[in-house]
Design an enzyme around this catalytic site. Sequence first.
Site, short mmCIF file in Angstrom:
data_model
loop_
_atom_site.label_atom_id
_atom_site.label_comp_id
_atom_site.label_asym_id
_atom_site.label_seq_id
_atom_site.Cartn_x
_atom_site.Cartn_y
_atom_site.Cartn_z
N LYS A 85 38.59 -71.84 4.36
CA LYS A 85 39.86 -71.75 3.63
C LYS A 85 39.73 -70.80 2.45
O LYS A 85 38.61 -70.46 2.04
CB LYS A 85 40.28 -73.14 3.16
CG LYS A 85 39.32 -73.81 2.17
CD LYS A 85 39.74 -75.24 1.87
CE LYS A 85 38.77 -75.94 0.93
NZ LYS A 85 39.12 -77.37 0.74
N TYR A 102 40.97 -56.72 -27.60
CA TYR A 102 42.20 -57.26 -28.17
C TYR A 102 41.93 -58.11 -29.41
O TYR A 102 40.90 -58.77 -29.49
CB TYR A 102 42.91 -58.13 -27.13
CG TYR A 102 43.65 -57.33 -26.08
CD1 TYR A 102 44.74 -56.54 -26.43
CD2 TYR A 102 43.26 -57.39 -24.74
CE1 TYR A 102 45.43 -55.82 -25.46
CE2 TYR A 102 43.94 -56.68 -23.77
CZ TYR A 102 45.03 -55.89 -24.14
OH TYR A 102 45.70 -55.19 -23.18
C1 LIG Z 1 37.96 -78.14 1.03
C2 LIG Z 1 37.85 -79.24 1.98
C3 LIG Z 1 36.66 -79.43 2.70
C4 LIG Z 1 35.41 -78.65 2.40
O1 LIG Z 1 34.82 -79.21 1.25
P1 LIG Z 1 33.50 -78.58 0.63
O2 LIG Z 1 33.14 -79.48 -0.49
O3 LIG Z 1 33.90 -77.23 0.17
O4 LIG Z 1 32.48 -78.54 1.70
C5 LIG Z 1 36.63 -80.39 3.68
N1 LIG Z 1 37.72 -81.15 3.94
C6 LIG Z 1 38.88 -81.03 3.26
C7 LIG Z 1 40.02 -81.91 3.59
C8 LIG Z 1 38.98 -80.09 2.24
O5 LIG Z 1 40.12 -79.96 1.55
#
Ligand SMILES: *Cc1c(COP(=O)(O)O)cnc(C)c1O
Length: 378
Positions: free
Chosen positions: A33, A256
Amino acid sequence: MSPAGPALWVDEAAITDNARRLKGSHDLLAVVKADGFGLGGRTVAEAAARAGARMLAVTTVAEARAVVGLGLPVLSWLNPWGTDHTDPRTREVHLAVSSTTQLAEVVAAAVQVRERRAVHLFVDTGMSRDGCPREEWPALCTDALAAESAGAVRVVGVMGHLGCPDPHDPEHARAVRRFDRAVALARHTGLRPDLVHLAATAAALDAPHARYDAVRVGAGLVGIDPTGRSRLTPTATLTAPVVQVRQLRAGDLVGYGHDTRVLRSTQVALVPLGYADGLPRAASGRAQVWVAGRRRPVLGLVSMDQVVVELGRDPVPVGTEVTVFGPGTHGEPTVAEWARWSGTIEHEILTGVGARVPRCSRADRTSGTTDRLPGRVA
Ligand SMILES: *Cc1c(COP(=O)(O)O)cnc(C)c1O
């Protein structure tokens, strides 16, 4: 091809290595993701596939489009109401379903296209976030069985997610018990999921009892150990060339505002990366970068597109490569340090690297010359 400007170098072999370690003897659902935690969704997916990943996972079907067609099924778990589940580009994507209304929407789309849709029933184990509330779980299982009997869906998985992956935390044990009960109820209802999955990275590392049929890991693939114990290999290096070097006099202002004034004459370098590229402004005053074999402080506030780095009496030529973060093996700052300096976690640093920074293969960086190693003159 090395870009002339900033670059995020991705070590695919390290991703494969992390994936192999997290997978162990289980099945691996590789979570790619947010564009593979910022490193490139396809790149991370392909590297995980080389470690034998069984499935890819993303948040929305829109995200899934970047990684369909790699020969692995893709699971997507957080789709807004109104998502077009008849879209031929993503019709193969497995859908996690968190409510009876969402299931009804998926069933309607499946009936419309006359195809059985693969779904994973997603139960909330105590995060009050995504996943089906426990009170609604029996109804979701019953509706799913009816939809399966009608030929609209195939329940291939049951999944949950842990808010407390630490196996010594009582909330962890409570969540695992809730998950076990939810899986038992699904089976009792008559469902036959063959992929039960709960553990993300932290639980995959520390809670063997939570691994079930498959681990569903994202952060760990890109080298983040959420427990802070650094048991995985870092996979990303962010670099940029010095674009200008100048001499400052005592009393000159930097950046800045008027909070940062140099107290003595010094040389500074301009580096073309700012908060739009993922260097948090909150790290101003603490951050360091690696230039020519040494750590140097970032002076003044991080701007949108640039930072000023103090070189002191030790100037470097324009074009010298600056390493913002890397594995840390040469002494350069790590993603974990940037997270500390910014009051956040490594996930936010990696996913925050801006879209205008090209993602490049580390293989291209080391092949050929050695003069692009951290700190050397490019
Ligand atoms: C992001 C997510 C994962 C992965 O989690 P990590 O800690 O990055 O391995 C797995 N399941 C769900 C539902 C998530 O939102």
